[in-house]
Design a protein around this motif. Structure first.
Motif, short mmCIF file in Angstrom:
data_model
loop_
_atom_site.label_atom_id
_atom_site.label_comp_id
_atom_site.label_asym_id
_atom_site.label_seq_id
_atom_site.Cartn_x
_atom_site.Cartn_y
_atom_site.Cartn_z
N VAL A 252 0.98 -1.06 0.12
CA VAL A 252 0.10 0.03 0.05
C VAL A 252 0.75 1.30 0.13
N ARG A 253 1.84 1.28 0.90
CA ARG A 253 2.88 2.44 0.81
C ARG A 253 3.73 2.55 -0.32
N ALA A 254 4.10 1.36 -1.06
CA ALA A 254 4.68 1.50 -2.38
C ALA A 254 3.74 2.10 -3.49
N GLY A 255 2.55 1.64 -3.28
CA GLY A 255 1.61 1.91 -4.16
C GLY A 255 1.03 3.52 -4.16
N GLY A 256 1.16 4.25 -3.04
CA GLY A 256 1.08 5.49 -2.66
C GLY A 256 2.11 6.21 -3.31
N ILE A 257 3.18 6.03 -3.23
CA ILE A 257 4.45 6.64 -3.68
C ILE A 257 4.37 6.66 -5.49
N CYS A 258 3.80 5.31 -5.90
CA CYS A 258 3.73 5.07 -7.41
C CYS A 258 2.51 5.79 -7.74
N ALA A 259 1.58 6.10 -7.12
CA ALA A 259 0.36 6.84 -7.67
C ALA A 259 0.69 8.26 -8.04
N ALA A 260 1.77 8.74 -6.98
CA ALA A 260 2.11 10.17 -7.00
C ALA A 260 3.02 10.38 -8.11
N ALA A 261 3.91 9.46 -8.31
CA ALA A 261 5.05 9.50 -9.42
C ALA A 261 4.10 9.49 -10.75
N ASN A 262 2.94 8.76 -10.78
CA ASN A 262 2.25 8.48 -11.96
C ASN A 262 1.63 9.71 -12.38
N LEU A 263 0.97 10.60 -11.29
CA LEU A 263 0.46 11.85 -11.35
C LEU A 263 1.31 12.85 -11.87
N LEU A 264 2.49 12.91 -11.36
CA LEU A 264 3.34 13.88 -11.73
C LEU A 264 4.05 13.75 -13.10
N LEU A 265 4.34 12.40 -13.53
CA LEU A 265 4.93 12.13 -14.95
C LEU A 265 3.76 12.28 -15.78
N GLY A 266 2.55 11.92 -15.55
CA GLY A 266 1.42 12.17 -16.53
C GLY A 266 1.15 13.87 -16.83
N LEU A 267 1.38 14.59 -15.82
CA LEU A 267 1.08 15.94 -16.05
C LEU A 267 2.36 16.47 -16.96
N TRP A 268 3.62 15.93 -16.61
CA TRP A 268 4.80 16.30 -17.36
C TRP A 268 4.53 15.98 -18.93
N ALA B 143 -1.95 11.10 -25.42
CA ALA B 143 -2.39 9.76 -24.75
C ALA B 143 -1.21 8.71 -24.32
N ALA B 144 -0.47 8.83 -25.31
CA ALA B 144 1.06 7.99 -25.08
C ALA B 144 1.74 8.39 -23.79
N GLY B 145 1.72 9.77 -23.62
CA GLY B 145 2.50 10.17 -22.44
C GLY B 145 2.03 9.79 -21.37
N LEU B 146 0.65 9.68 -21.22
CA LEU B 146 -0.25 9.27 -20.01
C LEU B 146 -0.02 7.55 -19.85
N ALA B 147 0.02 6.78 -20.89
CA ALA B 147 0.43 5.64 -20.70
C ALA B 147 1.87 5.27 -20.52
N LEU B 148 2.95 5.95 -20.94
CA LEU B 148 3.97 5.92 -20.70
C LEU B 148 4.40 6.19 -19.02
N ALA B 149 3.65 7.41 -18.44
CA ALA B 149 3.91 7.63 -16.97
C ALA B 149 3.27 6.43 -16.11
N THR B 150 2.17 5.66 -16.65
CA THR B 150 1.82 4.34 -15.88
C THR B 150 2.79 3.26 -16.03
N SER B 151 3.61 3.00 -17.03
CA SER B 151 4.57 2.26 -17.26
C SER B 151 5.54 2.73 -16.07
N ALA B 152 6.29 3.67 -16.20
CA ALA B 152 7.21 4.27 -15.51
C ALA B 152 6.70 4.10 -13.96
N ALA B 153 5.31 4.23 -13.50
CA ALA B 153 5.17 4.09 -12.14
C ALA B 153 5.15 2.60 -12.03
N SER B 154 4.95 1.70 -12.71
CA SER B 154 5.01 0.29 -12.67
C SER B 154 6.46 -0.23 -12.31
#
Length: 289
Positions: free
Chosen positions: A169-185, A192-203
């Motif tokens: 759960v803690r790791a997931g919270g960190i990854c969710a924050a990273a996904n949001l920041l990378l997605g905005l970037w 849309a590919a940038g949003l998908a790439l942010a999800t992959s980076a968070a994984s």
């Protein structure tokens, strides 16, 4: 006077276990939801590209990653409960090896065949060639994180089997924050590919954090040399699958998208089996005695 029935202790314990297990296992789904929300700011079609690409990437994930992690969970729990750390290590080694050997080539093949797959399944008069190009780019970006997602699922199951429910759960919270920041970037320059790439980076980040947690907690994962060997063989299999699928699909490109997909799948599968060979059979056979 107003006192109601007291909750059963077993029910309270079940809820205490259930909630962190659900949150720990649904990080990627939350990241997909965040991506969908951000996609509304990209204008026409972005949510459709994300949705269709996710539907396609879920096929190898469900057939391979989720099924292997789900099958390993009860065995890991029983072995750790019995104090058989060596047996749990062998089970993890076999399942991690099988996951890498299956999911890496599948991700590589799907990324290579993204464009003809999307064209075959979705393109028509309303879903144009430009929509196909955007969706296939999004699908390829999702494929970049597919192996990490599959490995993370298994690591989450290991931590949960060991009773360490809140670490995912803690790791997931960190990854969710990273996904949001990378997605905005990345959403503006890459769409849309940038949003998908942010999800992959968070994984990928989630996998790294979970691997660190497993190592820090000294949980059994099997023999490091054997896992490294399986990873090298899986990477070779992925490269062979991608090359074979590319050559085969191009050879029949004049026959249409259906022929490209069929030829690419057959060639990629044959190349994977040729390269991975006995390593794949040993991984699927389960833990050694």
């Amino acid at each position: 006077l107003f006192a109601g029935p007291r909750p059963d202790p077993d029910l309270r314990r079940a809820c205490a276990i259930f909630l962190p297990m659900v949150f720990g296992a649904t990080v990627v789904q939350f990241n997909l939801f965040v991506g969908g929300v951000l996609a509304w700011h990209l204008g026409r079609g972005a949510n459709t590209y994300l949705y269709l690409a996710d539907r396609l990437v879920q096929l190898p994930l469900a057939l391979l990653g989720i099924s292997l992690a789900t099958a390993a969970f009860p065995r890991l729990g029983a072995l750790l409960q019995a104090g058989d750390r060596a047996g749990a290590g062998r089970a993890m080694e076999a399942t991690l090896s099988a996951t890498a050997l299956l999911v890496l080539p599948a991700a590589a093949g799907l990324a290579v065949l993204a464009a003809p797959s999307v064209e075959l399944l979705f393109e028509d008069r309303k879903f144009t060639a430009s929509d196909t190009a955007a969706t296939s780019a999004t699908l390829a970006a999702y494929c970049a994180g597919l192996p990490a997602h599959a490995v993370s699922l298994l690591l989450v199951r290991l931590l949960q089997a060991a009773g360490l429910l809140w670490i995912p759960v803690r790791a997931g919270g960190i990854c969710a924050a990273a996904n949001l920041l990378l997605g905005l970037w990345w959403m503006r320059p890459l769409g849309a590919a940038g949003l998908a790439l942010a999800t992959s980076a968070a994984s990928l980040l989630q996998m790294a954090l979970l691997l660190y947690a497993v190592r820090f907690c000294r949980l059994p994962c099997g023999d490091g040399a054997a896992l490294a060997s399986a990873a090298r063989r899986a990477l070779a299999g992925a490269a062979a699958a991608a090359l074979a699928a590319t050559l085969a699909s191009r050879a029949v490109s004049s026959w249409g998208a259906g022929a490209e997909v069929a030829a690419g799948i057959v060639a990629g599968l044959a190349a994977t089996l040729a390269v991975e060979g006995g390593a794949l059979r040993r991984g699927l056979a389960g833990p050694r005695a």
